[in-house]
Design a protein around this motif. Structure first.
Motif, PDB file in Angstrom:
ATOM      1  N   THR A   1      -4.237  -0.786  13.436  1.00 47.87           N
ATOM      2  CA  THR A   1      -2.777  -0.836  13.565  1.00 47.87           C
ATOM      3  C   THR A   1      -2.194   0.540  13.887  1.00 47.87           C
ATOM      4  O   THR A   1      -1.390   0.688  14.813  1.00 47.87           O
ATOM      5  N   THR A   2      -2.603   1.556  13.125  1.00 49.33           N
ATOM      6  CA  THR A   2      -2.064   2.904  13.339  1.00 49.33           C
ATOM      7  C   THR A   2      -2.373   3.402  14.746  1.00 49.33           C
ATOM      8  O   THR A   2      -1.508   3.993  15.409  1.00 49.33           O
TER       9      THR A   2
ATOM     10  N   LYS B   1      -8.895 -10.556  14.789  1.00 52.52           N
ATOM     11  CA  LYS B   1      -9.091  -9.242  14.162  1.00 52.52           C
ATOM     12  C   LYS B   1      -8.161  -9.117  12.956  1.00 52.52           C
ATOM     13  O   LYS B   1      -8.575  -9.252  11.815  1.00 52.52           O
TER      14      LYS B   1
ATOM     15  N   ASN C   1      -7.985  -7.113   8.605  1.00 52.44           N
ATOM     16  CA  ASN C   1      -6.950  -6.376   7.861  1.00 52.44           C
ATOM     17  C   ASN C   1      -6.628  -7.079   6.539  1.00 52.44           C
ATOM     18  O   ASN C   1      -6.392  -6.422   5.531  1.00 52.44           O
TER      19      ASN C   1
ATOM     20  N   THR D   1      -9.734  -5.733   4.203  1.00 55.21           N
ATOM     21  CA  THR D   1      -9.102  -4.640   3.454  1.00 55.21           C
ATOM     22  C   THR D   1      -8.802  -5.076   2.031  1.00 55.21           C
ATOM     23  O   THR D   1      -8.942  -4.277   1.091  1.00 55.21           O
TER      24      THR D   1
ATOM     25  N   GLY E   1       3.619  -1.682   1.011  1.00 51.89           N
ATOM     26  CA  GLY E   1       3.395  -2.254   2.338  1.00 51.89           C
ATOM     27  C   GLY E   1       2.883  -3.674   2.190  1.00 51.89           C
ATOM     28  O   GLY E   1       1.807  -3.882   1.623  1.00 51.89           O
ATOM     29  N   TYR E   2       3.657  -4.643   2.677  1.00 52.36           N
ATOM     30  CA  TYR E   2       3.226  -6.050   2.618  1.00 52.36           C
ATOM     31  C   TYR E   2       2.954  -6.553   4.038  1.00 52.36           C
ATOM     32  O   TYR E   2       3.431  -7.594   4.455  1.00 52.36           O
TER      33      TYR E   2
ATOM     34  N   GLY F   1      -1.693  -5.152   3.185  1.00 54.44           N
ATOM     35  CA  GLY F   1      -1.025  -5.251   1.881  1.00 54.44           C
ATOM     36  C   GLY F   1      -1.085  -6.655   1.314  1.00 54.44           C
ATOM     37  O   GLY F   1      -1.334  -6.859   0.118  1.00 54.44           O
TER      38      GLY F   1
ATOM     39  N   VAL G   1       6.126  -3.107  -2.801  1.00 54.47           N
ATOM     40  CA  VAL G   1       7.148  -2.170  -2.313  1.00 54.47           C
ATOM     41  C   VAL G   1       7.191  -2.330  -0.796  1.00 54.47           C
ATOM     42  O   VAL G   1       6.148  -2.277  -0.145  1.00 54.47           O
ATOM     43  N   GLU G   2       8.355  -2.572  -0.248  1.00 49.39           N
ATOM     44  CA  GLU G   2       8.489  -2.779   1.208  1.00 49.39           C
ATOM     45  C   GLU G   2       9.760  -2.115   1.731  1.00 49.39           C
ATOM     46  O   GLU G   2      10.658  -1.755   0.957  1.00 49.39           O
ATOM     47  N   VAL G   3       9.843  -1.936   3.054  1.00 48.34           N
ATOM     48  CA  VAL G   3      11.080  -1.480   3.690  1.00 48.34           C
ATOM     49  C   VAL G   3      11.617  -2.549   4.645  1.00 48.34           C
ATOM     50  O   VAL G   3      12.759  -2.471   5.078  1.00 48.34           O
TER      51      VAL G   3
ATOM     52  N   LEU H   1      -0.598   1.008   1.928  1.00 47.87           N
ATOM     53  CA  LEU H   1      -1.213   0.429   3.132  1.00 47.87           C
ATOM     54  C   LEU H   1      -0.099   0.167   4.138  1.00 47.87           C
ATOM     55  O   LEU H   1       0.215  -0.973   4.465  1.00 47.87           O
TER      56      LEU H   1
ATOM     57  N   HIS I   1      -4.494   4.075   7.342  1.00 54.36           N
ATOM     58  CA  HIS I   1      -5.426   4.834   8.184  1.00 54.36           C
ATOM     59  C   HIS I   1      -5.473   6.336   7.870  1.00 54.36           C
ATOM     60  O   HIS I   1      -6.535   6.931   7.820  1.00 54.36           O
TER      61      HIS I   1
ATOM     62  N   GLU J   1      -0.019   9.080   3.999  1.00 59.71           N
ATOM     63  CA  GLU J   1       0.805   8.100   3.267  1.00 59.71           C
ATOM     64  C   GLU J   1       1.178   8.649   1.885  1.00 59.71           C
ATOM     65  O   GLU J   1       2.174   8.266   1.292  1.00 59.71           O
TER      66      GLU J   1
ATOM     67  N   LEU K   1      -8.792   6.611   3.243  1.00 63.39           N
ATOM     68  CA  LEU K   1      -8.858   5.162   2.988  1.00 63.39           C
ATOM     69  C   LEU K   1      -9.967   4.863   1.971  1.00 63.39           C
ATOM     70  O   LEU K   1     -11.146   5.110   2.216  1.00 63.39           O
TER      71      LEU K   1
HETATM   72  N1  LIG Z   1      -8.525   0.497   5.017  1.00 64.58           N
HETATM   73  C1  LIG Z   1      -8.927  -0.124   6.104  1.00 64.58           C
HETATM   74  O1  LIG Z   1     -10.111  -0.380   6.307  1.00 64.58           O
HETATM   75  C2  LIG Z   1      -7.910  -0.566   7.108  1.00 64.58           C
HETATM   76  C3  LIG Z   1      -8.150  -1.726   7.876  1.00 64.58           C
HETATM   77  C4  LIG Z   1      -7.166  -2.144   8.781  1.00 64.58           C
HETATM   78  C5  LIG Z   1      -6.002  -1.392   8.922  1.00 64.58           C
HETATM   79  N2  LIG Z   1      -5.834  -0.251   8.182  1.00 64.58           N
HETATM   80  C6  LIG Z   1      -4.626   0.585   8.271  1.00 64.58           C
HETATM   81  O2  LIG Z   1      -3.734   0.151   7.232  1.00 64.58           O
HETATM   82  C7  LIG Z   1      -2.379   0.417   7.613  1.00 64.58           C
HETATM   83  C8  LIG Z   1      -1.562  -0.873   7.538  1.00 64.58           C
HETATM   84  O3  LIG Z   1      -2.069  -1.809   8.494  1.00 64.58           O
HETATM   85  P1  LIG Z   1      -1.450  -3.290   8.622  1.00 64.58           P
HETATM   86  O4  LIG Z   1      -2.257  -3.980   9.664  1.00 64.58           O
HETATM   87  O5  LIG Z   1      -1.273  -3.895   7.293  1.00 64.58           O
HETATM   88  O6  LIG Z   1      -0.007  -2.934   9.234  1.00 64.58           O
HETATM   89  P2  LIG Z   1       1.319  -3.834   9.215  1.00 64.58           P
HETATM   90  O7  LIG Z   1       2.187  -3.268  10.270  1.00 64.58           O
HETATM   91  O8  LIG Z   1       0.950  -5.277   9.264  1.00 64.58           O
HETATM   92  O9  LIG Z   1       1.945  -3.542   7.767  1.00 64.58           O
HETATM   93  C9  LIG Z   1       2.479  -2.329   7.344  1.00 64.58           C
HETATM   94  C10 LIG Z   1       3.637  -2.654   6.390  1.00 64.58           C
HETATM   95  O10 LIG Z   1       4.070  -1.457   5.752  1.00 64.58           O
HETATM   96  C11 LIG Z   1       5.478  -1.506   5.640  1.00 64.58           C
HETATM   97  N3  LIG Z   1       5.997  -0.145   5.462  1.00 64.58           N
HETATM   98  C12 LIG Z   1       6.194   0.832   6.383  1.00 64.58           C
HETATM   99  N4  LIG Z   1       6.707   1.931   5.801  1.00 64.58           N
HETATM  100  C13 LIG Z   1       6.846   1.651   4.488  1.00 64.58           C
HETATM  101  C14 LIG Z   1       7.322   2.371   3.367  1.00 64.58           C
HETATM  102  N5  LIG Z   1       7.784   3.622   3.499  1.00 64.58           N
HETATM  103  N6  LIG Z   1       7.329   1.770   2.152  1.00 64.58           N
HETATM  104  C15 LIG Z   1       6.885   0.505   2.000  1.00 64.58           C
HETATM  105  N7  LIG Z   1       6.415  -0.239   3.034  1.00 64.58           N
HETATM  106  C16 LIG Z   1       6.402   0.322   4.257  1.00 64.58           C
HETATM  107  C17 LIG Z   1       5.926  -2.162   6.944  1.00 64.58           C
HETATM  108  O11 LIG Z   1       7.225  -2.694   6.832  1.00 64.58           O
HETATM  109  C18 LIG Z   1       4.857  -3.232   7.119  1.00 64.58           C
HETATM  110  O12 LIG Z   1       5.213  -4.457   6.510  1.00 64.58           O
HETATM  111  C19 LIG Z   1      -2.473   1.024   9.014  1.00 64.58           C
HETATM  112  O13 LIG Z   1      -2.516   2.431   8.900  1.00 64.58           O
HETATM  113  C20 LIG Z   1      -3.806   0.509   9.525  1.00 64.58           C
HETATM  114  O14 LIG Z   1      -4.311   1.296  10.578  1.00 64.58           O
HETATM  115  C21 LIG Z   1      -6.748   0.156   7.255  1.00 64.58           C
END
Ligand SMILES: NC(=O)c1ccc[n+]([C@@H]2O[C@H](COP(=O)([O-])OP(=O)(O)OC[C@H]3O[C@@H](n4cnc5c(N)ncnc54)[C@H](O)[C@@H]3O)[C@@H](O)[C@H]2O)c1
Length: 418
Positions: free
Chosen positions: A152-153, A180, A185, A189, A214-215, A219, A236-238, A269, A295, A299, A338
């Motif tokens: 995603t990042t 994917k 995710n 995750t 992050g939901y 999340g 916690v979400e925005v 997340l 990622h 954070e 991570l």
């Molecule tokens: N750990 C792993 O193996 C792994 C696997 C896949 C993705 N990732 C990474 O995890 C992260 C999230 O990926 P995703 O697919 O869930 O993305 P996503 O876009 O589906 O979800 C991210 C959520 O975070 C929320 N958010 C943003 N800023 C916020 C804040 N300040 N406070 C609270 N919530 C906030 C957004 O509104 C969104 O709902 C990315 O960096 C992605 O690259 C990690």
């Protein structure tokens, strides 16, 4: 062959683990067979910047069977499995540059080594290859026919590059394929983040107040698994829609400044920066556990935590205990990297099977179709996504229904009603 790994002596252990993971990667194995026969990547140099895990090793083997010259470097300084890196070099002849715990200088040196080979295709997890090419190694773009992005990042970074009009070659956003992010995710995750937190701390999840920031896809997965283990989960979400979804899914939702007082375990997340920062660290209970599974470790505002602390000591392999001036302690896991990859093994192979099947098939798609592409971020073609789902179902022995001729006609028509 050039390489830089911790020790080739670790290869035997790595090979056994790669073979174990391969047992759960049936779709990728099928693609490997097809690649071996058809050699669709013949003559291409593919540079991969991915987490160096057992699953990635099986992807690299697949690309090599397809005829590609494969070079691999790490996409995070703490996610490398040193035994896997050793086996990739020794047993599979894949040029690998990755050492767990490498500092930033070596991390970028390794990425540059993966670029020195003048790739034709880049495969990124977090867009570090693409970013370096666009910042300091623009001359390489003329050799490149396309790239893929895993997370995603990375896709967010690429779309912002595309918006500026500066993107120098086409890239497929593998993350955005349904097969994917809906699985990797969420379920990957979700499970592996719990695994990382538990391995790092041996904390009891049951009965804990578990704050998920992050939901999104990741999340949701983590919240589901934490609840399944008996935690009181706070979201916690925005984003109002995501927050509402969390409410309707039965979670408590509140701002982080309130959750900070209540949580025992915190995990970000979001893909965002400084989600947990100074005021939140100050509000936390003594002994709070803080981790990130997004990622980048930005954070968490780690410099702010350092500045607030009078003492820092390593209390377990992946736990740094910070003592704030008030005397309260905050336990930071895996240097904020991570946590599922820093303290555990990353996603289970069975789910990476789908992500990496998409990667391999997108690489083949680029090899066959790159002349038609523009300098844009592309979605994974629908036929690839659907094929991965179909093959995965077949591989786990699940059969489904097909539409009857009558149903097909009904679903395609606007005239037919009650
Ligand atoms: N750990 C792993 O193996 C792994 C696997 C896949 C993705 N990732 C990474 O995890 C992260 C999230 O990926 P995703 O697919 O869930 O993305 P996503 O876009 O589906 O979800 C991210 C959520 O975070 C929320 N958010 C943003 N800023 C916020 C804040 N300040 N406070 C609270 N919530 C906030 C957004 O509104 C969104 O709902 C990315 O960096 C992605 O690259 C990690």
């Amino acid at each position: 062959m050039k390489y830089h790994v911790k020790s080739l002596k670790l290869a035997e252990k790595g090979r056994l683990r790669i073979e174990w993971a391969n047992e759960y990667m049936n779709v990728l194995s099928l693609i490997r067979k097809h690649f071996k026969k058809e050699r669709p990547l013949k003559g291409l140099t593919v540079s991969c910047c991915l987490h160096v895990t057992t699953e990635t090793a099986n992807l690299a083997r697949t690309l090599k069977e397809g005829g590609a010259n494969v070079i691999l470097c790490a996409s995070n300084p703490l996610s490398t499995q040193d035994d896997v890196a050793a086996s990739l070099v020794k047993d599979f002849g894949i040029s690998t540059f990755a050492i767990k715990g490498e500092n930033n200088k070596i991390y970028y040196k390794h990425i540059n080594s993966a670029l020195d080979v003048k790739p034709n295709v880049t495969m990124d997890d977090g867009a570090d290859l693409v970013s370096l090419i666009h910042k300091t190694r623009k001359d390489l773009a003329r050799h490149i026919i396309g790239g893929t992005e895993e997370t995603t990042t990375g896709v967010i970074r690429l779309r912002s590059l595309e918006k500026t009009g500066l993107l120098m070659y086409p890239i497929i956003a593998v993350n955005d394929a349904d097969t994917k992010h809906l699985f990797d995710n969420r379920y990957g995750t979700g499970q592996s983040t719990i695994d990382g937190i538990v391995r790092a701390t041996n904390a009891l999840i049951s009965g804990s107040k578990f704050v998920v920031c992050g939901y999104g896809w990741c999340g949701r997965g983590l919240a589901m698994r934490a609840r399944g283990m008996g935690a009181h989960v706070i979201i916690v979400e925005v984003d109002p829609t995501k927050a509402l979804e969390a409410v309707m899914d039965g979670y408590q939702v509140m701002p982080l400044k309130e959750a900070a007082f209540q949580g025992d375990i915190f995990c970000t997340l979001t893909g965002d920066i400084h989600v947990i920062r100074r005021e939140h660290f100050l509000a936390m209970k003594d002994g709070a556990i803080v981790a990130n599974s997004g990622h980048f470790n930005v954070e968490l505002d780690i410099p702010a935590l350092e500045a607030l602390s009078k003492k820092k000591r390593k209390v377990r392999e992946f736990v740094d205990e910070y003592t704030l001036r008030s005397g309260k302690r905050v336990n930071l896991l895996g240097e904020g990297r991570l946590i599922n990859l820093a303290a555990a093994e990353g996603h289970p192979a069975s789910v990476m099977d789908m992500s990496f099947a998409n990667q391999a098939l997108c690489c083949e798609y680029i090899a066959k179709n790159h002349r038609k592409f523009q300098k844009k971020v592309y979605e994974v073609p629908e036929f690839i996504d659907a094929n991965v789902a179909k093959l995965k179902l077949e591989s786990i022995g699940v059969k489904i229904d097909t539409l009857t001729a009558e149903q097909k006609k009904y679903l395609e028509s606007w005239e037919l009603g009650t």
